[in-house]
Design an enzyme around this catalytic site. Structure first.
Site, PDB file in Angstrom:
ATOM      1  N   GLU A 166      49.871  66.964  48.063  1.00 50.30           N
ATOM      2  CA  GLU A 166      49.103  67.457  49.213  1.00 50.30           C
ATOM      3  C   GLU A 166      47.746  66.763  49.272  1.00 50.30           C
ATOM      4  O   GLU A 166      47.264  66.394  50.349  1.00 50.30           O
ATOM      5  CB  GLU A 166      48.928  68.970  49.084  1.00 50.30           C
ATOM      6  CG  GLU A 166      48.206  69.612  50.245  1.00 50.30           C
ATOM      7  CD  GLU A 166      48.064  71.114  50.102  1.00 50.30           C
ATOM      8  OE1 GLU A 166      47.275  71.710  50.863  1.00 50.30           O
ATOM      9  OE2 GLU A 166      48.731  71.700  49.222  1.00 50.30           O
ATOM     10  N   HIS A 213      42.386  77.268  45.410  1.00 47.37           N
ATOM     11  CA  HIS A 213      43.569  76.759  46.112  1.00 47.37           C
ATOM     12  C   HIS A 213      44.786  76.755  45.195  1.00 47.37           C
ATOM     13  O   HIS A 213      45.906  77.064  45.612  1.00 47.37           O
ATOM     14  CB  HIS A 213      43.285  75.353  46.638  1.00 47.37           C
ATOM     15  CG  HIS A 213      44.435  74.731  47.346  1.00 47.37           C
ATOM     16  ND1 HIS A 213      45.149  73.678  46.818  1.00 47.37           N
ATOM     17  CD2 HIS A 213      45.023  75.007  48.546  1.00 47.37           C
ATOM     18  CE1 HIS A 213      46.110  73.334  47.651  1.00 47.37           C
ATOM     19  NE2 HIS A 213      46.054  74.121  48.699  1.00 47.37           N
ATOM     20  N   GLU A 241      46.216  80.169  45.088  1.00 48.98           N
ATOM     21  CA  GLU A 241      46.969  80.468  46.319  1.00 48.98           C
ATOM     22  C   GLU A 241      48.424  80.038  46.160  1.00 48.98           C
ATOM     23  O   GLU A 241      49.352  80.790  46.473  1.00 48.98           O
ATOM     24  CB  GLU A 241      46.336  79.746  47.507  1.00 48.98           C
ATOM     25  CG  GLU A 241      47.132  79.863  48.793  1.00 48.98           C
ATOM     26  CD  GLU A 241      46.939  78.679  49.728  1.00 48.98           C
ATOM     27  OE1 GLU A 241      47.934  78.228  50.335  1.00 48.98           O
ATOM     28  OE2 GLU A 241      45.795  78.190  49.836  1.00 48.98           O
ATOM     29  N   HIS A 242      48.632  78.833  45.658  1.00 47.27           N
ATOM     30  CA  HIS A 242      49.987  78.321  45.457  1.00 47.27           C
ATOM     31  C   HIS A 242      50.732  79.127  44.389  1.00 47.27           C
ATOM     32  O   HIS A 242      51.886  79.517  44.582  1.00 47.27           O
ATOM     33  CB  HIS A 242      49.937  76.848  45.021  1.00 47.27           C
ATOM     34  CG  HIS A 242      49.795  75.890  46.150  1.00 47.27           C
ATOM     35  ND1 HIS A 242      50.809  75.040  46.545  1.00 47.27           N
ATOM     36  CD2 HIS A 242      48.757  75.638  46.992  1.00 47.27           C
ATOM     37  CE1 HIS A 242      50.399  74.303  47.555  1.00 47.27           C
ATOM     38  NE2 HIS A 242      49.151  74.646  47.844  1.00 47.27           N
TER      39      HIS A 242
END
Length: 205
Positions: free
Chosen positions: A125, A45, A48-49
């Site tokens: 998040e 993840h 991804e960012h």
């Protein structure tokens, strides 16, 4: 009609040609939470960012504006098994979409200054997600069901570990997983397999 191909670089291609002026396309990288080692929790993840934070050819702002400038959209998400980078564009802008998608996946630079800033976004998040019991309960269930197994891991990772990640960690993960042989390019719309393969070979040769 659905057609497939394997490029010389090892990347798989799947094209569903339809009479539609909008093309939906993307790159599926076979690296998700299940590919993480215990020391790399949240890395999929995180990558991804960070892939949107600059490449060898574009700065972060140029990445975000490259498709927006022609009314297109660029996005991404992470799952247990994959990280997916997607684009939605008009048929005539498919070339731009293939260009920026390959740039994101194969040429990102992961600058440390951007990592330091983006980690705080990811941590926010995580906190927001943990404040939503209706969503959190599914992760709790999977954690109990797959206890000790990769499928039981949280996709978002842990803030303490995320804050330790560096450019070197990102590049290590990219060298291992963000490679053509671990990637599949897909396209749905008024594009042919021949055209898609031609564009991809320009960017992966």
């Amino acid at each position: 009609m659905i057609e497939t191909a394997l490029l010389p670089c090892g990347m798989r291609v799947v094209v569903d040609t339809q009479e539609d002026p909008v093309v939906y396309c993307g790159i599926v990288v076979r690296a998700g939470t299940c590919q993480e080692e215990p020391a790399d929790l949240g890395m999929a993840h995180f990558m991804e960012h960070m892939s949107f934070k600059g490449t060898e050819h574009r700065k972060a702002l140029q990445v975000s504006q490259y498709l927006e400038g022609v009314g297109g959209e660029l996005n991404a998400f992470t799952s247990k098994h994959n990280t997916v980078f997607s684009a939605t564009v008009l048929e005539e802008d498919f070339r731009r979409a293939a260009d920026v998608l390959c740039d994101l996946v194969f040429h990102s630079t992961y600058p440390q200054a951007e990592i330091d800033r983006e980690v705080e976004v990811i941590c926010d998040e995580i906190e927001s997600y943990r404040d939503a019991p209706a969503d959190l309960i599914f992760d709790e269930f999977e954690s109990l069901l797959f206890q000790g197994e990769p499928l039981g891991r949280d996709i978002l990772g842990e803030p303490a570990r995320l804050k330790e990640y560096t450019t070197a960690d990102a590049r290590r993960w990219a060298r291992q997983w963000y490679t053509p042989e671990h990637a599949t390019f897909y396209a749905v719309g008024n594009v042919s397999l021949k055209k898609v393969c031609h564009e991809l070979q320009r960017h992966t040769s």
